[in-house]
Design an enzyme around this catalytic site. Structure first.
Site, mmCIF file in Angstrom:
data_model
loop_
_atom_site.group_PDB
_atom_site.id
_atom_site.type_symbol
_atom_site.label_atom_id
_atom_site.label_comp_id
_atom_site.label_asym_id
_atom_site.label_seq_id
_atom_site.Cartn_x
_atom_site.Cartn_y
_atom_site.Cartn_z
ATOM 1 N N GLY A 175 0.808 -1.213 0.000
ATOM 2 C CA GLY A 175 0.000 0.000 0.000
ATOM 3 C C GLY A 175 0.838 1.257 0.000
ATOM 4 O O GLY A 175 0.591 2.181 0.781
ATOM 5 N N SER A 176 1.820 1.301 -0.914
ATOM 6 C CA SER A 176 2.812 2.382 -0.843
ATOM 7 C C SER A 176 2.752 3.367 -2.005
ATOM 8 O O SER A 176 3.730 4.058 -2.285
ATOM 9 C CB SER A 176 4.219 1.776 -0.753
ATOM 10 O OG SER A 176 4.429 0.768 -1.721
ATOM 11 N N THR A 177 1.618 3.460 -2.669
ATOM 12 C CA THR A 177 1.512 4.416 -3.779
ATOM 13 C C THR A 177 1.190 5.819 -3.296
ATOM 14 O O THR A 177 1.296 6.777 -4.067
ATOM 15 C CB THR A 177 0.436 3.970 -4.778
ATOM 16 O OG1 THR A 177 -0.824 3.852 -4.107
ATOM 17 C CG2 THR A 177 0.803 2.634 -5.426
ATOM 18 N N GLY B 265 0.373 8.467 0.594
ATOM 19 C CA GLY B 265 0.256 8.587 2.036
ATOM 20 C C GLY B 265 1.441 8.073 2.820
ATOM 21 O O GLY B 265 2.606 8.242 2.441
ATOM 22 N N ILE B 266 1.154 7.424 3.945
ATOM 23 C CA ILE B 266 2.196 6.918 4.832
ATOM 24 C C ILE B 266 3.088 5.916 4.117
ATOM 25 O O ILE B 266 4.312 5.928 4.258
ATOM 26 C CB ILE B 266 1.575 6.284 6.092
ATOM 27 C CG1 ILE B 266 0.878 7.359 6.944
ATOM 28 C CG2 ILE B 266 2.632 5.569 6.921
ATOM 29 C CD1 ILE B 266 0.086 6.800 8.117
ATOM 30 N N GLY B 267 2.485 5.036 3.326
ATOM 31 C CA GLY B 267 3.267 4.027 2.621
ATOM 32 C C GLY B 267 4.283 4.624 1.681
ATOM 33 O O GLY B 267 5.427 4.156 1.592
ATOM 34 N N TYR C 161 -12.570 -0.618 12.404
ATOM 35 C CA TYR C 161 -11.170 -0.295 12.133
ATOM 36 C C TYR C 161 -10.319 -0.548 13.380
ATOM 37 O O TYR C 161 -9.251 -1.182 13.304
ATOM 38 C CB TYR C 161 -11.057 1.161 11.711
ATOM 39 C CG TYR C 161 -9.644 1.648 11.508
ATOM 40 C CD1 TYR C 161 -8.906 1.251 10.400
ATOM 41 C CD2 TYR C 161 -9.048 2.521 12.419
ATOM 42 C CE1 TYR C 161 -7.603 1.703 10.205
ATOM 43 C CE2 TYR C 161 -7.752 2.982 12.238
ATOM 44 C CZ TYR C 161 -7.039 2.569 11.125
ATOM 45 O OH TYR C 161 -5.751 3.007 10.941
#
Length: 264
Positions: free
Chosen positions: A14-16, A18-20, A154
């Site tokens: 999930g690194s495309t 934000g935090i990633g 969540y």
């Protein structure tokens, strides 16, 4: 403190954005060869191009695939046969009326936020153990410890992720591999901006909206602002390094003092 990850390969799910994305950039600047993951080839290619522009001389690998599915996970495994650093960052979040969350939505949150991490660890941990070196980090949340009324599903998933981390740390005991959770506090990303505007007046300018959100919905924060993604990345880079060899089985906080606890 010099963090040198030269010669190491890292995979950040999930690194495309934000935090990633910030974590991928941080690891690359420390010298790691970084695999960028997202659901589509298009989003991953765009992220890789952006990261190459921001991290001169760094090496990135495109690893597209929806890892919440067996097919997507296999595509990532093919693109990244082995890794020294695994950062399970992929997650979904959003507010919902607690009594209106369907069974399917409960399952989706567990499958995306928890089982994807399990799937990745199950695949990559054996190789790390054989090589007697590895770093696994699961990006959790303050919601794991302070369950928000508007995001019970969540919070549940992130609490489960802490248990996953502790359990796999025991599986890796004595092998030179560490497994930790990183408890991220309220962080400034595009998705969080959307979330903030679901809870405050959409007509407010962003800085004012952020202040109102923190005052009304996250008053426990000691820094009284949203955390920047790069601040999460700094901790991840440290935990990915040889310098953090004695830190394992932990839940390390980068929460701006949000969780009202003396110990993690």
């Amino acid at each position: 403190m010099l963090v040198d990850l030269t010669g190491k390969t890292a995979l950040v799910t999930g690194s495309t954005q934000g935090i990633g994305s910030a974590i991928a950039a941080g690891l690359a600047r420390a010298g790691a060869r970084v695999a960028v993951n997202g659901r589509s080839q298009k989003s991953v290619d765009a992220a890789v191009d952006r990261l190459r522009g921001a991290c001169e001389g760094a090496e990135f690998i495109a690893a597209p695939g929806d890892i919440s599915t067996d097919e997507g996970a296999e595509a990532v495994f093919a693109a990244v046969p082995r890794t020294d650093v695994l950062v399970n960052n992929l997650g979904v979040f959003g507010p919902a009326d607690a009594l209106a969350i369907s069974d399917d939505e409960w399952r989706r949150y567990f499958e995306v936020n928890v089982l994807t991490a399990v799937r990745m660890i199950r695949h990559y941990l054996p190789g790390m153990k054989e090589r007697a070196w590895g770093r696994v980090q699961n990006i959790a949340s303050d919601s794991a410890l302070v369950t928000p009324a508007e995001m019970i599903h969540y919070g549940m998933s992130k609490t489960a992720l802490l248990a996953v981390s502790r359990g796999f740390a025991k599986e890796a005991a004595g092998t030179g591999v560490t497994v930790n959770s990183v408890i991220a506090g309220p962080t400034h990303t595009g998705g969080v901006e959307d979330f903030v505007y679901e809870l405050v007046d959409r007509e407010l300018p962003w800085e004012e909206a952020q202040r109102e959100f923190m005052a009304k919905h996250r008053p426990q924060s000691l820094i009284q602002r949203l955390i920047e993604p790069e601040e999460i990345a700094h901790m991840v880079v440290y935990l990915s390094s040889p310098l953090a060899s004695a830190t394992t089985g932990g839940a390390v906080r980068v929460d701006g003092g949000y969780v009202d606890s003396i110990v993690p």
